[in-house]
Design an enzyme around this catalytic site. Structure first.
Site, PDB file in Angstrom:
ATOM      1  N   SER A 196     -59.241  45.024 -44.279  1.00 55.17           N
ATOM      2  CA  SER A 196     -57.969  44.348 -44.016  1.00 55.17           C
ATOM      3  C   SER A 196     -56.823  45.325 -44.188  1.00 55.17           C
ATOM      4  O   SER A 196     -56.836  46.151 -45.101  1.00 55.17           O
ATOM      5  CB  SER A 196     -57.798  43.165 -44.982  1.00 55.17           C
ATOM      6  N   CYS A 316     -55.963  33.434 -52.950  1.00 57.98           N
ATOM      7  CA  CYS A 316     -56.546  32.394 -52.107  1.00 57.98           C
ATOM      8  C   CYS A 316     -56.831  31.128 -52.897  1.00 57.98           C
ATOM      9  O   CYS A 316     -56.865  30.030 -52.335  1.00 57.98           O
ATOM     10  CB  CYS A 316     -57.847  32.887 -51.484  1.00 57.98           C
TER      11      CYS A 316
END
Length: 373
Positions: A196, A316
């Protein structure tokens, strides 16, 4: 604001922002169009792809596909590989401390007729390789393990896990999001790798999946097949350029970044003597300091220390009200997990601001403990 949450995201590098700007403003072409501005956009994406491959260790033969991020890459790797597993190899093995994009995808695959096994970790966060050797067997078709844990920074022995998978004829997928540019990635040992951009001073909304040559997986997204015929959707030249520039900086600054993080780690550990480290002290990336102490609540501490950005675990899972699944997997009680904080630092963190941030956090924690006494 003192920023100590590098595992959640990193500050975008100034060089990355500058490299992206022309592809946001004047160079707006669709990279999949055949005309000149489309071809120019396509060409710059290929340059960026090369930079990411180099940062990964691109001497290993494989293909790198840009995606919307690592969550898409992880879903694609697991679902795409699982779709091609033969009937006698429909067992999928992973680790209890994986990122939610892996654990939730494996759980979903379990509802689709696949056998799934989640391996526990030891109190230091590391997988027991003897247990892994026992559970990865001839029915196993796919194994997934993270290189650097996003919550506690522990470095799993992924090369050995991959060898166990390959010895049984299974594919191996690695989440290397927190590892790219920070620790060595044994790419030659892997079949699929997710990364990422925003974890390495690049933009959000862009990541990628590396697939070893010879490994075939089904597409996750269907449409135009713009990305190598396997991943559909128009690529953003600006985001790809940003990821490429961030990856190039990783290669150029690798030694300097590592030395800087090591100095910050030593300073932070001296300042937090008396606190307990969560996870292995030796097998870890030292830009991640996850610690705990008795007598305070991490969520309350975060709300009280407003001048410092830090966390209690994965971004998250924040706000869920549930203890961290990673800390629970280490055997921590709900109380111990709720009194744990994660401090992440890196390239743009100065030692002075780290010390100032730690002072504010430790003073607030001490006040909480005194009120609770």
């Amino acid at each position: 604001m003192i920023y100590l949450d590098y595992q959640a995201t990193t500050p975008i590098a100034p060089e990355v922002a500058a490299a992206m700007r022309p592809w946001i403003d004047a160079n707006f072409g669709n990279p999949h169009s055949p005309h000149r501005i489309g071809r120019e956009a396509s060409a710059v994406i290929e340059v960026a792809r090369g930079h990411v491959l180099h940062a990964l260790g691109g001497e290993v033969d494989g293909r790198f596909y840009f995606t919307s991020g690592a969550t898409e890459a992880g879903n694609w790797a697991l679902k795409g590989a699982a779709a091609r597993l033969p009937e006698h190899r429909r067992k999928i093995v992973t680790v209890a401390t994986e990122h939610a994009c892996v654990l939730d995808t494996v759980e979903w695959l379990g509802t689709q007729g696949f056998e799934t096994e989640i391996l526990p970790v030891q109190p230091d966060g590391l997988l027991d390789l003897d247990l892994a050797a026992e559970r990865i067997d001839g029915r196993t078709g796919l194994v997934a393990a993270m290189l650097v844990n996003n919550e506690i920074g522990v470095i799993q022995p992924v090369k050995r896990i991959a060898e166990l998978a390959h010895a049984c004829g299974a594919l191996f997928f690695c989440d290397a999001v927190q590892a790219l540019g920070r620790v060595d990635i044994p790419l030659h040992a892997f079949d699929m790798v997710a990364v990422s951009a925003h974890k390495v001073h690049g933009p959000k909304g862009i990541g990628g999946l590396w697939i070893r040559n010879g490994v075939e997986i089904d597409p996750l997204l269907h449409g135009g097949g713009q990305e190598g015929g396997l991943r559909s959707g128009t690529l953003s030249p600006a985001l790809c350029v940003g990821f490429g520039k961030a990856a190039r900086l990783l290669a150029e600054r690798r030694d300097a970044d590592r030395e800087h993080v090591a100095r910050l780690w030593d300073a932070a550990r001296r300042a937090t003597q008396g606190w307990t480290l969560n996870g292995s002290a030796d097998q870890r990336y030292k830009g991640n300091l996850n610690i705990r102490a008795e007598g305070f609540d991490a969520a309350r501490l975060i709300s009280e220390v407003r001048r410092v950005a830090f966390s209690a675990g994965s971004a998250c899972a924040s706000g869920s009200g549930r203890p961290s699944h990673v800390l629970s997997a280490l055997g921590l009680s709900a109380r111990e997990a709720s009194s744990s904080i994660r401090l992440g630092f890196g390239r743009y963190t100065t030692e002075a601001e780290l010390m100032r941030g730690l002072t504010l956090i430790l003073d607030a924690a001490a006040r909480q403990r005194s009120f609770a006494a």
